[in-house]
Design a protein around this motif. Structure first.
Motif, mmCIF file in Angstrom:
data_model
loop_
_atom_site.group_PDB
_atom_site.id
_atom_site.type_symbol
_atom_site.label_atom_id
_atom_site.label_comp_id
_atom_site.label_asym_id
_atom_site.label_seq_id
_atom_site.Cartn_x
_atom_site.Cartn_y
_atom_site.Cartn_z
ATOM 1 N N ARG A 169 -0.809 6.890 -3.813
ATOM 2 C CA ARG A 169 -2.047 6.103 -3.823
ATOM 3 C C ARG A 169 -3.028 6.689 -2.833
ATOM 4 N N ARG A 170 -4.318 6.508 -3.128
ATOM 5 C CA ARG A 170 -5.413 6.905 -2.281
ATOM 6 C C ARG A 170 -6.178 5.646 -1.907
ATOM 7 N N PHE A 171 -6.540 5.493 -0.623
ATOM 8 C CA PHE A 171 -7.349 4.361 -0.170
ATOM 9 C C PHE A 171 -8.480 4.892 0.691
ATOM 10 N N GLY A 172 -9.690 4.459 0.390
ATOM 11 C CA GLY A 172 -10.829 4.898 1.179
ATOM 12 C C GLY A 172 -12.132 4.379 0.636
ATOM 13 N N GLY A 173 -13.172 4.596 1.416
ATOM 14 C CA GLY A 173 -14.538 4.283 1.028
ATOM 15 C C GLY A 173 -15.329 5.582 0.969
ATOM 16 N N ALA A 174 -16.656 5.472 0.985
ATOM 17 C CA ALA A 174 -17.510 6.652 0.852
ATOM 18 C C ALA A 174 -17.599 7.478 2.133
ATOM 19 N N GLY A 175 -17.143 6.935 3.266
ATOM 20 C CA GLY A 175 -17.206 7.651 4.534
ATOM 21 C C GLY A 175 -15.843 8.158 4.971
ATOM 22 N N GLN A 190 6.680 -0.651 6.463
ATOM 23 C CA GLN A 190 7.107 -1.463 5.338
ATOM 24 C C GLN A 190 7.167 -2.912 5.790
ATOM 25 N N THR A 191 6.738 -3.830 4.923
ATOM 26 C CA THR A 191 6.693 -5.251 5.251
ATOM 27 C C THR A 191 7.901 -5.967 4.648
ATOM 28 N N THR A 192 8.131 -7.190 5.097
ATOM 29 C CA THR A 192 9.317 -7.928 4.667
ATOM 30 C C THR A 192 9.331 -8.219 3.171
ATOM 31 N N ASP A 193 8.175 -8.195 2.508
ATOM 32 C CA ASP A 193 8.129 -8.425 1.063
ATOM 33 C C ASP A 193 8.340 -7.151 0.261
ATOM 34 N N GLY A 194 8.657 -6.033 0.934
ATOM 35 C CA GLY A 194 8.884 -4.756 0.254
ATOM 36 C C GLY A 194 7.634 -3.919 0.115
ATOM 37 N N GLY A 195 6.474 -4.477 0.449
ATOM 38 C CA GLY A 195 5.219 -3.737 0.403
ATOM 39 C C GLY A 195 5.015 -2.939 1.680
ATOM 40 N N TYR A 196 3.760 -2.602 1.927
ATOM 41 C CA TYR A 196 3.425 -1.802 3.103
ATOM 42 C C TYR A 196 2.139 -2.315 3.731
ATOM 43 N N TYR A 234 -11.262 -0.637 13.116
ATOM 44 C CA TYR A 234 -9.896 -0.784 12.636
ATOM 45 C C TYR A 234 -9.969 -1.146 11.156
ATOM 46 N N TRP A 235 -9.076 -0.590 10.346
ATOM 47 C CA TRP A 235 -9.019 -0.947 8.928
ATOM 48 C C TRP A 235 -7.550 -1.034 8.526
ATOM 49 N N ILE A 236 -7.150 -2.187 7.984
ATOM 50 C CA ILE A 236 -5.788 -2.332 7.483
ATOM 51 C C ILE A 236 -5.825 -2.612 5.989
ATOM 52 N N VAL A 237 -4.838 -2.073 5.297
ATOM 53 C CA VAL A 237 -4.671 -2.267 3.857
ATOM 54 C C VAL A 237 -3.249 -2.762 3.629
ATOM 55 N N LYS A 238 -3.101 -3.849 2.911
ATOM 56 C CA LYS A 238 -1.782 -4.381 2.540
ATOM 57 C C LYS A 238 -1.531 -4.046 1.079
ATOM 58 N N THR A 239 -0.351 -3.476 0.791
ATOM 59 C CA THR A 239 0.004 -3.125 -0.586
ATOM 60 C C THR A 239 1.291 -3.838 -0.986
ATOM 61 N N ASP A 240 1.546 -3.845 -2.270
ATOM 62 C CA ASP A 240 2.842 -4.300 -2.761
ATOM 63 C C ASP A 240 3.817 -3.127 -2.727
ATOM 64 N N ALA A 241 5.031 -3.325 -3.224
ATOM 65 C CA ALA A 241 6.067 -2.293 -3.171
ATOM 66 C C ALA A 241 5.718 -1.061 -4.000
ATOM 67 N N ALA A 242 4.851 -1.208 -4.996
ATOM 68 C CA ALA A 242 4.442 -0.083 -5.834
ATOM 69 C C ALA A 242 3.186 0.605 -5.310
ATOM 70 N N GLY A 243 2.697 0.183 -4.134
ATOM 71 C CA GLY A 243 1.521 0.815 -3.535
ATOM 72 C C GLY A 243 0.197 0.276 -4.021
ATOM 73 N N ASN A 244 0.213 -0.820 -4.793
ATOM 74 C CA ASN A 244 -1.034 -1.421 -5.270
ATOM 75 C C ASN A 244 -1.653 -2.276 -4.171
#
Length: 179
Positions: free
Chosen positions: A5-11, A20-26, A50-60
């Motif tokens: 997966r790729r995560f970002g904005g225009a900058g 890894q989080t307790t629900d299997g995500g990240y 600071y920027w945080i992104v929470k994903t599910d186990a499949a990286g969504n």
């Protein structure tokens, strides 16, 4: 390969920490200068935030949050806390503005932010002396507190209790569960 997966904005967006989080995500944490573009849902506060992104186990992506003031805020570490929230730790040059409740003591300071499980800020704390203090690492302790470690050019004063040995020194700070 299972996925990518790729995560970002225009900058500019840079990853500093992942856990890894307790629900299997990240939970991914880093710094961003991007406004609300691409995967970023909130505008920059004026510089690196600071920027945080929470994903599910499949990286969504499930959600993302930005925390910062008008100065440079560089996230180095993010961890899930026992209550299901998150603790973010890095360094900040921002004054008391935006998401930051305490201004810089002079130069950069350690800055920790505690959120709930949905990424909503619960509290933040600034720790530093009159010169540059750069946080590089954070560790959760069994008592619920946090140990923060980095380098400091600050003399005694502010949150620093000891004089420098000359040049940059290790600076380790232990805080309780509420910072």
């Amino acid at each position: 390969k299972q996925w990518d997966r790729r995560f970002g904005g225009a900058g500019y967006d840079a990853l500093g920490s992942i856990q890894q989080t307790t629900d299997g995500g990240y939970v991914l944490g880093g710094s961003s200068v991007s406004d609300a573009t691409g995967d970023k849902s909130q505008d920059s506060r004026g510089n690196e935030d600071y920027w945080i992104v929470k994903t599910d186990a499949a990286g969504n992506k499930q959600w993302d949050r930005r925390f910062g003031g008008t100065g440079m805020d560089d996230l180095r570490s993010v961890s899930q806390t026992p209550d299901g929230g998150y603790i973010l730790a890095g360094e900040s040059l921002s004054g008391a503005n935006g998401d930051k409740s305490q201004g810089s003591r002079g130069g950069s300071d350690y800055w920790i932010v505690k959120t709930d499980g949905a990424g909503t800020k619960q509290w933040d704390r600034r720790l530093g002396g009159a010169s540059d203090d750069s946080l590089y690492s954070m560790l959760q302790c069994p008592d619920g507190g946090y140990v923060l470690g980095g380098a400091s050019l600050s003399a005694a004063g502010g949150d620093r209790s000891e004089i420098t040995r000359g040049g940059k020194d290790f600076w380790v700070v232990k805080v309780d569960p509420s910072g």
